[in-house]
Write an enzyme that holds these catalytic residues in place. Structure first.
Site, PDB file in Angstrom:
ATOM      1  N   ASP A 152       0.818  -1.217   0.000  1.00 56.03           N
ATOM      2  CA  ASP A 152       0.000   0.000   0.000  1.00 56.03           C
ATOM      3  C   ASP A 152       0.850   1.264   0.000  1.00 56.03           C
ATOM      4  OD1 ASP A 152      -2.108  -1.722   0.246  1.00 56.03           O
ATOM      5  OD2 ASP A 152      -2.972  -0.758   2.013  1.00 56.03           O
TER       6      ASP A 152
ATOM      7  N   HIS B  48      -5.977   3.116  -4.022  1.00 56.54           N
ATOM      8  CA  HIS B  48      -5.938   3.279  -2.563  1.00 56.54           C
ATOM      9  C   HIS B  48      -6.338   4.717  -2.225  1.00 56.54           C
ATOM     10  CE1 HIS B  48      -4.945   2.208   1.483  1.00 56.54           C
ATOM     11  NE2 HIS B  48      -3.754   2.762   1.543  1.00 56.54           N
TER      12      HIS B  48
ATOM     13  N   HIS C 159      -5.326   9.616   0.149  1.00 54.49           N
ATOM     14  CA  HIS C 159      -5.072   8.891   1.389  1.00 54.49           C
ATOM     15  C   HIS C 159      -5.497   9.688   2.618  1.00 54.49           C
ATOM     16  CE1 HIS C 159      -3.159   6.099   4.214  1.00 54.49           C
ATOM     17  NE2 HIS C 159      -3.121   5.257   3.220  1.00 54.49           N
TER      18      HIS C 159
ATOM     19  N   HIS D 153       3.786  -2.266   3.140  1.00 55.10           N
ATOM     20  CA  HIS D 153       3.731  -0.887   2.657  1.00 55.10           C
ATOM     21  C   HIS D 153       4.892  -0.572   1.720  1.00 55.10           C
ATOM     22  CE1 HIS D 153       0.845  -0.600   5.981  1.00 55.10           C
ATOM     23  NE2 HIS D 153       0.293   0.338   5.230  1.00 55.10           N
TER      24      HIS D 153
HETATM   25 ZN   LIG Z   1      -2.535   3.263   3.196  1.00 49.78          ZN
END
Ligand SMILES: [Zn+2]
Length: 271
Positions: free
Chosen positions: A82, A133, A137, A227
């Site tokens: 991510d 995503h 964010h 991540h």
């Molecule tokens: Zn995230």
């Protein structure tokens, strides 16, 4: 036509556990109101507690269905990264994945994709899957209005479309879901993807011991969250990459294949 088409599926997905729970709570409150009126508040109170907790447990499907696991057989997992792309991590990570012949899924942030379009192009060119995503964010996204939620999804898609990627998968920021998410995803013809295992890396702020924390907990069928963002930990991007390498080695040692997310969940990610 049959009931297995995408429209029928979207129709069916409007029914959620949340709606079921609301109906049960109302029925129970109604029944209790007849016998002991004060007790009628109990099911309604429980329902409110469930509403407050549900955003943090996407697997419940309270507001709509989130895919959180894949197939367990043959034994394997899918790896998802991510928050990228990021110039300090994405390139070295793609090198490592290529060397190990591993195909992962990247849930990228629209604003980062717009800043580093070549890295997203490289993800796609090297056989990785790319999901949305959100555009910016916003960690409070699920508390925003419907229009903002829809805009964050749509702008994320547009940033990906600009580099030739059309995705069907959305992962909300910080993995939290809400009642406005699913109608917005339906409008975009998309679905939500969560995860079943994480390294508690706090978005690459806690990298040391990542593989050691993660590997003992991994089970066949897991969707693993990692991540791909700036590493705000002592060892920097190099230490992080070492940990990812350890994860890949560990999975091999455990006899777990790493397969593309689409294969793992039996559903296309790219449109
Ligand atoms: Zn995230």
């Amino acid at each position: 036509m049959g009931d297995s088409g995408p429209e029928a599926r979207a129709e069916a997905s409007r029914w959620t556990w949340g709606i079921g729970a609301a109906l049960v709570a109302l029925a129970a409150a109604g029944a209790l109101a007849v016998v002991r009126p004060w007790m009628a508040v109990l099911p309604l109170g429980l329902f409110l507690v469930a509403c407050a907790a549900a955003p943090f447990f996407p697997a419940w499907g309270f507001f709509g269905k989130t895919v959180v696991r894949g197939r367990a057989e043959p034994p394997g997992v899918a790896l998802t990264f991510d928050d990228g792309p990021h110039p300090s991590t994405t390139g070295p990570l793609l090198d490592l994945l290529r060397e190990r012949r591993v195909r992962a899924a990247f849930f990228v942030v629209g604003r980062h994709a717009a800043a580093h379009p070549d890295l997203v192009r490289r993800m796609a060119a090297e056989g990785h899957e790319v999901g949305n995503h959100s555009a910016s964010h916003d960690v409070w996204l699920m508390l925003r209005g419907s229009r903002t939620v829809l805009r964050e999804i749509r702008n994320g898609n547009e940033a990906l479309a600009a580099v030739g990627v059309r995705t069907l998968a959305f992962r909300p920021p910080v993995g939290i879901v809400g009642p406005r998410l699913f109608p917005a995803l339906r409008r975009q013809g998309m679905f939500a993807v969560g995860f079943s295992r994480r390294a508690r890396d706090f978005g690459n702020r806690r990298v040391s011991g990542l593989a050691q924390r993660l590997l003992p907990e991994v089970r066949p069928g897991d969707i693993v969250l990692l991540h791909d963002g700036a590493v705000a930990a002592e060892g920097g991007a190099e230490q992080w990459l070492d940990e990812v390498r350890r994860v890949l080695d560990g999975l091999v040692a455990m006899g777990l294949a790493v397969r593309p997310l689409s294969e793992h969940i039996d559903r296309p990610i790219l449109g």
